[in-house]
Write a protein that holds these residues in place. Structure first.
Motif, PDB file in Angstrom:
ATOM      1  N   PRO A 180       3.683  41.479 -20.536  1.00 47.89           N
ATOM      2  CA  PRO A 180       2.292  41.925 -20.396  1.00 47.89           C
ATOM      3  C   PRO A 180       2.083  43.419 -20.543  1.00 47.89           C
ATOM      4  CG  PRO A 180       3.197  41.364 -18.271  1.00 47.89           C
ATOM      5  CD  PRO A 180       4.215  40.969 -19.277  1.00 47.89           C
ATOM      6  N   ARG A 210      -6.778  48.588 -16.474  1.00 47.17           N
ATOM      7  CA  ARG A 210      -5.681  49.168 -15.677  1.00 47.17           C
ATOM      8  C   ARG A 210      -6.076  49.241 -14.212  1.00 47.17           C
ATOM      9  NH1 ARG A 210      -2.674  53.916 -15.848  1.00 47.17           N
ATOM     10  NH2 ARG A 210      -0.682  52.908 -15.972  1.00 47.17           N
ATOM     11  N   ASP A 267      -8.296  47.458 -12.549  1.00 44.69           N
ATOM     12  CA  ASP A 267      -8.426  46.160 -11.877  1.00 44.69           C
ATOM     13  C   ASP A 267      -7.076  45.641 -11.438  1.00 44.69           C
ATOM     14  OD1 ASP A 267     -10.487  45.304 -14.631  1.00 44.69           O
ATOM     15  OD2 ASP A 267     -11.124  46.128 -12.703  1.00 44.69           O
ATOM     16  N   GLY A 301      -2.791  47.485  -7.416  1.00 45.34           N
ATOM     17  CA  GLY A 301      -2.483  46.772  -6.183  1.00 45.34           C
ATOM     18  C   GLY A 301      -1.948  45.379  -6.425  1.00 45.34           C
ATOM     19  N   LEU A 302      -1.809  44.994  -7.685  1.00 42.37           N
ATOM     20  CA  LEU A 302      -1.329  43.652  -7.938  1.00 42.37           C
ATOM     21  C   LEU A 302       0.168  43.625  -8.162  1.00 42.37           C
ATOM     22  CD1 LEU A 302      -4.167  42.123 -10.071  1.00 42.37           C
ATOM     23  CD2 LEU A 302      -3.849  42.189  -7.610  1.00 42.37           C
ATOM     24  N   GLY A 303       0.849  44.535  -7.510  1.00 45.77           N
ATOM     25  CA  GLY A 303       2.302  44.488  -7.436  1.00 45.77           C
ATOM     26  C   GLY A 303       2.993  44.283  -8.757  1.00 45.77           C
ATOM     27  N   GLU A 304       3.608  43.168  -8.918  1.00 47.03           N
ATOM     28  CA  GLU A 304       4.419  42.935 -10.102  1.00 47.03           C
ATOM     29  C   GLU A 304       3.577  42.890 -11.368  1.00 47.03           C
ATOM     30  OE1 GLU A 304       7.460  43.431  -7.949  1.00 47.03           O
ATOM     31  OE2 GLU A 304       7.829  42.819 -10.012  1.00 47.03           O
ATOM     32  N   THR A 305       2.260  42.638 -11.206  1.00 46.25           N
ATOM     33  CA  THR A 305       1.333  42.697 -12.345  1.00 46.25           C
ATOM     34  C   THR A 305       1.873  41.993 -13.568  1.00 46.25           C
ATOM     35  OG1 THR A 305       0.923  44.921 -11.522  1.00 46.25           O
ATOM     36  CG2 THR A 305      -0.302  44.252 -13.443  1.00 46.25           C
ATOM     37  N   GLY A 306       2.319  40.818 -13.359  1.00 45.80           N
ATOM     38  CA  GLY A 306       2.849  40.058 -14.482  1.00 45.80           C
ATOM     39  C   GLY A 306       1.762  39.215 -15.098  1.00 45.80           C
ATOM     40  N   SER A 307       1.962  37.926 -15.085  1.00 47.14           N
ATOM     41  CA  SER A 307       1.044  37.067 -15.818  1.00 47.14           C
ATOM     42  C   SER A 307      -0.193  36.748 -15.001  1.00 47.14           C
ATOM     43  CB  SER A 307       1.766  35.779 -16.174  1.00 47.14           C
ATOM     44  OG  SER A 307       2.479  35.309 -15.062  1.00 47.14           O
ATOM     45  N   LEU A 308      -1.308  37.190 -15.495  1.00 47.48           N
ATOM     46  CA  LEU A 308      -2.572  36.895 -14.823  1.00 47.48           C
ATOM     47  C   LEU A 308      -3.611  36.555 -15.872  1.00 47.48           C
ATOM     48  CD1 LEU A 308      -2.737  39.854 -12.300  1.00 47.48           C
ATOM     49  CD2 LEU A 308      -2.303  37.483 -11.744  1.00 47.48           C
TER      50      LEU A 308
END
Lengths: 362, 202, 248
Positions: free
Chosen positions: B26, B49, B51, B54-61
């Motif tokens: 991603p 960016r 949004d 705070g989504l930590g690993e920020t992988g698949s969303l």
């Protein structure tokens, strides 16, 4: 079985994919790993490519296990490696300490992310202290800090060879940017370039009957008396000191008559090189020093450069003083004033360095 | 590729929506480019960016609007990454796999070792299941030469023949545009593109 | 159309939430929110979450909450409970945080019969990091680190968490497996798991079979298929251990 890489080939890929190809080319037999951003793709590529070339993989239950399974495979005589980042790197210090004590040639690729704790998944140079001196040992490790994908390929292969030749845990210290960016590079068959590929050998399960042709092997990492340990650690240090000159690597751009020396490592050194080129064009006598091995640190080389008339040193890193501390222990006693540009977890571009240098001169 | 196609469609003043479906790697997504592209008039469905903060690993969303992208009017470009499941990513967009209007194009860069030979490309595309055409995007970043693009095209065309798929076009970056007249890149069309992705690094 | 209210224990400023469309987490968290509302324990409940998609719930509730490290939610909640027994400590994690990196903590906390409540979302993969193998990945299932399908010969069979926990934990523990496909039943299990802690009986653990269409790459129909037919067949739903009177 076919070789994964034959001859030389120009390619375009991410740093993580580069690691997988380099490990294949280096003859790594098995990878143990655990998911953590930003190095997951090393596992993704290894699991896809490995089956074609008879290489193995296990996703362990966590990083502690990944480190110890690597140790086990090495003790059994196979080239094993792992990759991790951030909190995973913290967990792996326990197995890396065992590797230091038992002279196990572990190879680990570290893709630094923001710290401490979960930090960010993005980038930093904040795992320098951890990778060079983590664990409860004396930092008897080999650590390469790469700046380009070509270096990721070259030094991953070198890591396997030097780990097995000198028998110290060896690290390729990258970061999230290197892991994820795509760049052109050349992949090649190291043997075709006359690079000597070290053949691994086991410490257990040796040929011959015990008691008849050979003695049983008793490996340990604990001692009964203080004196025993003292001798062991001094011996480790002596071995380390002996091999250090063979392993130290650094790069110096425009250092000969530099008055202000910019010191950085990894990707930041690319910005430092650009900054120095720009400053020189403006008539400012800047130079860029880049240690490639953080362990053993090329301290002697740096001292020699400092003595050629450097008036000021600027240490630039994406951490709060980890490179600075490493460096200052190496050049203790030198009179050159030290300034710093410390940006923990943040990328540093040439403009940042240029404006800092200018502010120091005026 | 997706960004270029979206901007190209925009020039014919159509309504264009660009959807980020790149999960496995991603980092290389539209997030960083979103503000710039929206300024150009594109509708971009992707997490920005900020949004993602705070989504930590920020992988698949997946963003909820991505699921219903096919319901939008105008042109829709879905930027799908790779993964063990291939083009099954299209399952995540309601109506995509079944759509007859949707064209699934596989972008091939022969500089990537896993798709550098005819055989590898054929295996890769077959693994994706639904593919309607190939795009030749053979390049080496800043080191690309027109010869490299042309060599890549030869390989892609051979693979396309085996797969019975058309080569939709060859991508050539703006920097190499002056060399086009003498280059041997026929008969498929050539599109001049700009490389936006370095800015989209994260 | 009358829509059900959001649980009072949900934190309105962070809604709409960021979970993917079709994700099972919001359903589990709704059940948890409603259970906390009904039991009236909002002000003394502390919520802990792990790394992974559970991390998206760190500011989800109107509860004092903390994020921890991957697999370390359990010991953090244990520490909290031991320090302040009057708090209701709830830990939330995924199949990786619970059965993989967190398994040693889970096992030992269960053996010690720690008086905490743990809820584990089982969606058979490591979702947030891009869909790698998880302890609960089904045989043959494709993931990014089992691109050719999970081979139990190489990577073992899927972890039967509640079965393991119920066999090692102590008297007074509550262990159940629910599914987002049966919301009311799941909520009932979660409520009992909280009640068990209120009464101070013992360790309380609920695994919830959950969905991840993003990493499964499934549309709505396929998602429910996978959850109900495939996962449901593999992972039996029900209470495995309970100090309460058995319900039908």
């Amino acid at each position: 079985m076919d070789k994964p890489v034959t001859g030389t080939k120009k390619v375009f890929m991410t740093g993580n994919e580069t690691v997988a190809w380099a490990a294949l080319a280096a003859g790594a037999d098995i990878m143990f790993g655990y998911p953590i951003t930003p190095q997951n793709e090393i596992m993704h590529y290894w699991t896809r490519l490995g089956t074609k070339y008879g290489r193995d993989f296990l996703q362990t239950e966590d990083e502690i296990s990944a480190g110890f399974t690597v140790c086990g495979a090495i003790i059994a005589g196979k080239k094993a490696f792992t990759a991790t980042a951030g909190p995973g790197n913290t967990l792996m210090q326990e197995p890396f300490s065992m590797a230091e004590a038992m002279r196990l040639p572990t190879v680990a690729i570290i893709q630094q992310r923001g710290g401490p704790s979960s930090g960010t998944v993005i980038y930093s140079q904040q795992e320098v202290t951890l990778t060079t001196y983590g664990g409860n040992g004396e930092g008897h490790r080999i650590v390469y800090s790469t700046a380009t994908h070509q270096e990721i390929y070259d030094y991953t292969i070198k890591a396997f060879n030097n780990a097995w030749k000198y028998r110290f845990p060896t690290f390729v210290l990258g970061d999230g940017y290197q892991a994820k960016m795509r760049e052109p590079l050349e992949i090649y068959d190291p043997e075709a370039r006359n690079i000597e590929m070290v053949i691994p050998s086991p410490l257990v399960g040796l040929p011959g009957r015990i008691g008849i042709e050979r003695e049983p092997q008793h490996l340990c990492n604990i001692y009964s008396l203080e004196d025993e340990l003292y001798e062991v650690v001094l011996q480790l240090q002596a071995e380390y000191d002996r091999m250090a000159p063979e392993l130290e690597e650094y790069q110096c751009r425009e250092c000969d008559d530099a008055e202000i020396l910019v010191v950085s490592h990894g990707v930041v050194s690319r910005s430092a090189d650009d900054a120095v080129r720009f400053l020189r064009a403006q008539g400012i006598k800047a130079g860029a020093f880049r240690p490639i091995t953080l362990r053993p640190f090329p301290g002697r080389a740096l001292r020699e450069i400092l003595q050629t008339g450097v008036k000021k040193m600027l240490i630039v890193e994406s951490a709060y003083g980890q490179l600075a501390r490493l460096l200052q222990q190496e050049i203790y006693g030198e009179n050159v004033p030290v300034e710093t540009l410390l940006m923990p977890g943040v990328g540093i571009i040439d403009a940042d360095i240029i404006s800092k240098v200018k502010s120091l001169i005026h | 590729m997706a960004v270029n196609r979206a901007l190209e469609l925009l020039r014919s003043s159509k309504k264009v929506t660009l959807v980020d479906l790149d999960f496995v790697e991603p980092f290389y997504t539209l997030r960083g480019l979103k503000p710039f592209l929206q300024e150009q008039g594109l509708t971009v469905i992707a997490w920005g960016r900020e949004d993602s903060f705070g989504l930590g690993e920020t992988g698949s969303l997946v963003t909820p609007p991505a699921r219903w992208a096919m319901w939008r009017s105008g042109d829709i470009i879905l930027d799908v990454g790779y993964g063990a499941h291939g083009a099954a990513s299209l399952n995540l967009v309601e109506g995509a796999l079944e759509s007859e209007e949707l064209k699934v194009w596989a972008v091939i860069n022969t500089a990537r070792p896993m798709t550098s030979t005819v055989g590898d490309i054929v295996d890769y595309v077959q693994g994706l299941q639904r593919v309607d055409g190939l795009i030749n995007n053979s390049h080496l970043g800043d080191l690309t030469t027109i010869e490299f693009v042309a060599e890549g095209l030869l390989i892609v065309r051979k693979a396309a023949k085996i797969l019975n798929l058309p080569v939709i076009y060859t991508a050539v970056e703006k920097r190499l545009e002056p060399e086009l007249p003498v280059a041997d890149l026929g008969p498929s069309p050539v599109k001049v593109i700009s490389r936006y992705m370095p800015a989209a690094r994260w | 159309m009358i829509q059900p209210d959001m649980p009072r224990t949900w934190y309105a400023p962070t809604k709409p939430h960021k979970f993917c469309p079709g994700c099972g987490h919001p359903l589990i968290l709704k059940a948890l929110g409603e259970a906390i509302d009904e039991l009236g324990i909002q002000n003394r409940t502390v919520y802990g979450c792990d790394i992974g998609c559970s991390l998206l719930s760190w500011n989800f509730f109107a509860l004092d909450s903390t994020q921890t490290h991957h697999g370390r939610t359990t010991p953090v909640m244990v520490g909290m409970k031991r320090a302040r027994p009057e708090l209701i400590c709830v830990g939330y994690m995924g199949d990786g945080g619970g059965y993989s990196i967190g398994s040693q903590h889970l096992v030992n906390s269960a053996i010690r019969n720690e008086k905490i409540t743990l809820i584990l979302a089982n969606n058979t993969n490591y979702a947030m990091t891009g869909g790698q193998l998880a302890p609960t990945t089904l045989p043959g299932q494709k993931t990014e680190t089992t691109p050719f399908g999970r081979d139990p010969e190489l990577t073992g069979h899927p972890t039967m968490g509640p079965e393991m926990i119920s066999s090692i934990t102590g008297e007074g523990a509550y262990v159940a497996r629910g599914t987002v496909a049966k919301y009311r039943q799941l909520k009932g299990f979660i409520k009992k798991a909280l009640q068990n802690q209120i009464e101070g009986n013992g360790f309380s653990f609920v695994e919830a079979l959950s969905t991840c269409p993003t990493n499964w790459r499934t549309n709505a129909k396929q998602t429910w298929n996978w959850l109900e037919d495939k996962m449901g067949a593999f992972y039996p739903v029900g209470e495995l251990k309970s100090p309460f009177r058995k319900e039908g």
